[in-house]
Design a protein around this motif. Structure first.
Motif, PDB file in Angstrom:
ATOM      1  N   ASN A   1       0.916  -1.273   0.008  1.00  0.00           N
ATOM      2  CA  ASN A   1      -0.102  -0.016   0.059  1.00  0.00           C
ATOM      3  C   ASN A   1       0.817   1.102  -0.086  1.00  0.00           C
ATOM      4  OD1 ASN A   1      -1.345   2.180   1.126  1.00  0.00           O
ATOM      5  ND2 ASN A   1      -3.128   0.815   1.373  1.00  0.00           N
ATOM      6  N   ALA A   2       0.777   2.154  -0.947  1.00  0.00           N
ATOM      7  CA  ALA A   2       1.660   3.303  -1.049  1.00  0.00           C
ATOM      8  C   ALA A   2       1.425   4.304  -0.078  1.00  0.00           C
ATOM      9  CB  ALA A   2       1.322   3.963  -2.668  1.00  0.00           C
ATOM     10  N   ILE A   3       0.454   4.225   0.691  1.00  0.00           N
ATOM     11  CA  ILE A   3       0.109   5.350   1.675  1.00  0.00           C
ATOM     12  C   ILE A   3       0.391   4.642   3.089  1.00  0.00           C
ATOM     13  CG2 ILE A   3      -1.837   6.706   2.909  1.00  0.00           C
ATOM     14  CD1 ILE A   3      -1.263   7.128  -0.069  1.00  0.00           C
ATOM     15  N   SER A   4       0.168   3.213   3.435  1.00  0.00           N
ATOM     16  CA  SER A   4       0.558   2.893   4.786  1.00  0.00           C
ATOM     17  C   SER A   4       1.707   2.024   4.698  1.00  0.00           C
ATOM     18  CB  SER A   4      -0.736   1.976   5.227  1.00  0.00           C
ATOM     19  OG  SER A   4      -1.030   0.926   4.376  1.00  0.00           O
TER      20      SER A   4
ATOM     21  N   TRP B   1      -7.027   0.748  -9.612  1.00  0.00           N
ATOM     22  CA  TRP B   1      -5.720   1.000  -8.881  1.00  0.00           C
ATOM     23  C   TRP B   1      -4.639   1.839  -9.757  1.00  0.00           C
ATOM     24  CZ3 TRP B   1      -4.836  -1.401  -4.189  1.00  0.00           C
ATOM     25  CH2 TRP B   1      -5.794  -2.422  -3.748  1.00  0.00           C
ATOM     26  N   GLN B   2      -3.785   2.502  -8.965  1.00  0.00           N
ATOM     27  CA  GLN B   2      -2.670   3.228  -9.603  1.00  0.00           C
ATOM     28  C   GLN B   2      -1.255   2.578  -8.938  1.00  0.00           C
ATOM     29  OE1 GLN B   2      -2.592   6.514 -11.647  1.00  0.00           O
ATOM     30  NE2 GLN B   2      -0.759   5.200 -11.913  1.00  0.00           N
ATOM     31  N   LEU B   3      -0.415   2.273 -10.026  1.00  0.00           N
ATOM     32  CA  LEU B   3       0.744   1.433  -9.500  1.00  0.00           C
ATOM     33  C   LEU B   3       2.022   2.135  -9.526  1.00  0.00           C
ATOM     34  CD1 LEU B   3      -0.027  -2.100 -11.265  1.00  0.00           C
ATOM     35  CD2 LEU B   3      -0.693  -1.234  -9.046  1.00  0.00           C
ATOM     36  N   LEU B   4       3.010   2.167  -8.944  1.00  0.00           N
ATOM     37  CA  LEU B   4       4.129   2.944  -8.712  1.00  0.00           C
ATOM     38  C   LEU B   4       5.400   1.874  -8.622  1.00  0.00           C
ATOM     39  CD1 LEU B   4       3.347   5.712  -6.151  1.00  0.00           C
ATOM     40  CD2 LEU B   4       3.333   6.053  -8.769  1.00  0.00           C
TER      41      LEU B   4
ATOM     42  N   ARG C   1       4.394  -0.434  -5.397  1.00  0.00           N
ATOM     43  CA  ARG C   1       3.348   0.172  -4.606  1.00  0.00           C
ATOM     44  C   ARG C   1       2.200   0.573  -5.269  1.00  0.00           C
ATOM     45  NH1 ARG C   1       5.719   1.526   0.482  1.00  0.00           N
ATOM     46  NH2 ARG C   1       7.976   1.017   0.541  1.00  0.00           N
ATOM     47  N   ALA C   2       1.109   0.445  -4.466  1.00  0.00           N
ATOM     48  CA  ALA C   2      -0.362   0.668  -5.122  1.00  0.00           C
ATOM     49  C   ALA C   2      -1.089   1.488  -4.376  1.00  0.00           C
ATOM     50  CB  ALA C   2      -1.002  -0.614  -5.220  1.00  0.00           C
ATOM     51  N   ILE C   3      -1.893   2.273  -5.008  1.00  0.00           N
ATOM     52  CA  ILE C   3      -3.045   3.222  -4.672  1.00  0.00           C
ATOM     53  C   ILE C   3      -4.287   2.796  -5.088  1.00  0.00           C
ATOM     54  CG2 ILE C   3      -3.959   5.692  -4.375  1.00  0.00           C
ATOM     55  CD1 ILE C   3      -0.938   6.380  -4.787  1.00  0.00           C
ATOM     56  N   ARG C   4      -5.242   2.388  -4.154  1.00  0.00           N
ATOM     57  CA  ARG C   4      -6.623   2.152  -4.682  1.00  0.00           C
ATOM     58  C   ARG C   4      -7.481   3.507  -4.880  1.00  0.00           C
ATOM     59  NH1 ARG C   4     -11.564  -0.033  -2.367  1.00  0.00           N
ATOM     60  NH2 ARG C   4     -10.722  -0.182  -0.326  1.00  0.00           N
TER      61      ARG C   4
ATOM     62  N   SER D   1      -2.306  14.444  -9.753  1.00  0.00           N
ATOM     63  CA  SER D   1      -3.029  13.601  -9.102  1.00  0.00           C
ATOM     64  C   SER D   1      -2.163  13.045  -8.083  1.00  0.00           C
ATOM     65  CB  SER D   1      -3.487  12.644 -10.020  1.00  0.00           C
ATOM     66  OG  SER D   1      -2.679  12.120 -10.690  1.00  0.00           O
ATOM     67  N   LEU D   2      -2.943  12.397  -6.934  1.00  0.00           N
ATOM     68  CA  LEU D   2      -2.036  11.657  -6.044  1.00  0.00           C
ATOM     69  C   LEU D   2      -1.387  10.324  -6.540  1.00  0.00           C
ATOM     70  CD1 LEU D   2      -1.674  11.578  -2.908  1.00  0.00           C
ATOM     71  CD2 LEU D   2      -3.522   9.776  -2.719  1.00  0.00           C
ATOM     72  N   GLY D   3      -1.878   9.812  -7.454  1.00  0.00           N
ATOM     73  CA  GLY D   3      -1.147   8.670  -8.113  1.00  0.00           C
ATOM     74  C   GLY D   3       0.015   9.219  -9.061  1.00  0.00           C
ATOM     75  N   GLY D   4       0.126  10.371  -9.365  1.00  0.00           N
ATOM     76  CA  GLY D   4       1.164  11.048 -10.180  1.00  0.00           C
ATOM     77  C   GLY D   4       0.788  10.844 -11.741  1.00  0.00           C
ATOM     78  N   SER D   5      -0.217  10.404 -12.031  1.00  0.00           N
ATOM     79  CA  SER D   5      -0.351  10.152 -13.416  1.00  0.00           C
ATOM     80  C   SER D   5      -1.111  11.256 -14.462  1.00  0.00           C
ATOM     81  CB  SER D   5      -0.965   8.755 -13.725  1.00  0.00           C
ATOM     82  OG  SER D   5      -2.258   8.591 -13.172  1.00  0.00           O
ATOM     83  N   GLU D   6      -1.470  12.090 -13.588  1.00  0.00           N
ATOM     84  CA  GLU D   6      -2.332  13.093 -14.384  1.00  0.00           C
ATOM     85  C   GLU D   6      -1.970  14.338 -13.830  1.00  0.00           C
ATOM     86  OE1 GLU D   6      -6.425  10.904 -15.612  1.00  0.00           O
ATOM     87  OE2 GLU D   6      -5.936  11.138 -13.338  1.00  0.00           O
ATOM     88  N   VAL D   7      -2.225  15.363 -14.659  1.00  0.00           N
ATOM     89  CA  VAL D   7      -2.108  16.735 -14.184  1.00  0.00           C
ATOM     90  C   VAL D   7      -3.578  17.528 -14.567  1.00  0.00           C
ATOM     91  CG1 VAL D   7      -1.110  19.165 -14.909  1.00  0.00           C
ATOM     92  CG2 VAL D   7       0.306  17.163 -14.632  1.00  0.00           C
ATOM     93  N   ILE D   8      -4.106  18.409 -13.841  1.00  0.00           N
ATOM     94  CA  ILE D   8      -5.072  19.157 -14.064  1.00  0.00           C
ATOM     95  C   ILE D   8      -4.864  20.497 -14.208  1.00  0.00           C
ATOM     96  CG2 ILE D   8      -5.869  19.388 -11.520  1.00  0.00           C
ATOM     97  CD1 ILE D   8      -8.762  19.153 -12.492  1.00  0.00           C
TER      98      ILE D   8
END
Length: 387
Positions: free
Chosen positions: A19-22, A54-57, A82-85, A339-346
């Protein structure tokens, strides 16, 4: 530590997914080196019992659909991912028509309109759990709203001028606001009571932006007086003044670990600062007009900037190298976030639109419906679930 690939059949890898957070173990997966990100996500859902998306790192980078597992792990020290759900894909926007809006990214529909301010909005921010949001308005107030119902349950009264920015503390218990030239102060508020806890004064001109440090002990302010200041939240004492910009500042943000900050200015640059010494580590140069806003990626490796030259730029923080220029807006780009997953910019723009870009492709894949005025801010919702 991941297990050796010798423990399973040839051409297989045992990959440890955390888990990328915990940092908790989600699954040990037996994978083929040629497996795609989608395949890994499918296996992760099956083995962890937790549905995606999921977002994977891997190796500190986003594991994209274009990569094989072998490619993604090439820069890693071991076979760890590491994964973010991901949770609901929502976006919050602030507009010159005095309203904030909540959007569903997938359907591009406006889910909720937050109507109650008397003047245009300069900023919006989600609470850490995504259940609430705070808006900053030129009507001299900030308001706290329920994202679920759209109801305003707190109006923060006390500033003598336009409220330029408002953001929640990492624990969601406080809000910090920044105000205009008649006020020149930042205020820290108790969310539950709506009362002022601390007032920060010391700038020589209006304060345009504020941010809490990740550990909530410090806050940073950006001002038209050409400086940013670092403050203790408890005592309200200014610890450092960051000097170097050649014109008024428009934004300031902490890095994810809290040791660095990024500031932007009318001088067409952004600067990366080491907060322990107050020294400028890097100047991000390349924009040809005002840099309105900047923010770090979740790892603190990259920064995205928004400019009056109608572009956003994606930078390497260590080298100051511009990796990508995102062009497509028809007017000033007023804010940009990753984004928190790092894959997108807004990005938000004075052209009335909000665009979402792929970091891997540096292309816009989603444009939200045109707003009835300038969009001053756009933020992704908190996208992870730790459970």
């Amino acid at each position: 530590m991941a297990r050796s690939s010798e423990e399973v059949a040839p051409q297989q890898l045992v990959v440890t997914v955390l888990n990328a957070i915990s940092g908790d173990l989600l699954a040990d997966l037996s994978c083929n080196p040629r497996d795609t990100a989608d395949r890994i996500k499918h296996l992760l859902s099956l083995h962890s019992g937790q549905p995606g998306p999921w977002q994977l790192l891997a190796g500190g980078q986003v594991f994209t659909a274009a990569d094989s597992l072998q490619d993604a792990l090439a820069g890693a020290d071991d076979n760890e991912i590491r994964a973010i759900r991901m949770a609901n894909r929502h976006v919050l926007t602030a507009c010159g028509d005095c309203k904030a809006r909540l959007w569903d990214v997938e359907t591009r529909e406006c889910l909720r309109v937050f109507d109650g301010h008397a003047c245009s909005l300069d900023g919006v921010s989600f609470s850490p759990d995504g259940r609430f949001m705070v808006s900053a308005s030129r009507d001299h107030t900030a308001k706290i709203w329920s994202c679920e119902t759209g109801a305003c349950f707190q109006t923060l009264l006390g500033h003598l001028d336009e409220v330029r920015a408002a953001i929640f503390s990492p624990d969601g218990q406080r809000v910090i606001t920044a105000s205009g030239p008649a006020d020149r102060s930042a205020k820290i508020w108790n969310v539950a009571s709506g009362q002022v806890i601390q007032t920060l004064k010391g700038h020589g001109d209006e304060i345009m932006d504020v941010d809490f440090s990740p550990d909530e002990r410090l806050c940073i302010t950006a001002s038209y007086d050409f400086t940013a200041k670092l403050w203790t939240c408890r005592s309200g004492v200014c610890m450092k003044t960051l000097l170097g910009h050649e014109n008024g500042l428009l934004s300031a943000a902490f890095s994810p670990e809290g040791h660095h900050a990024v500031t932007t200015s009318y001088d067409t640059t952004a600067r990366i600062w080491e907060l322990a010494t107050g020294s400028c580590l890097c100047i991000l140069q390349g924009h040809t007009d005002t840099v309105f806003h900047a923010s770090f990626d979740p790892l603190g490796v990259h920064v995205v900037t928004a400019s009056g030259d109608r572009s956003a730029r994606y930078w390497n923080c260590d080298t100051g190298h511009c990796i990508s220029v995102m062009q497509g807006h028809a007017d000033n780009v007023t804010s940009a976030s990753i984004s928190l997953g790092g894959s997108e910019v807004i990005t938000a723009s004075q052209d009335g639109t909000v665009k979402i870009w792929s970091v891997a492709a540096y292309e816009c894949h989603t444009t939200l419906a045109k707003h009835p005025g300038c969009v001053t801010s756009a933020k992704f919702s908190p996208l992870y679930l730790e459970g």
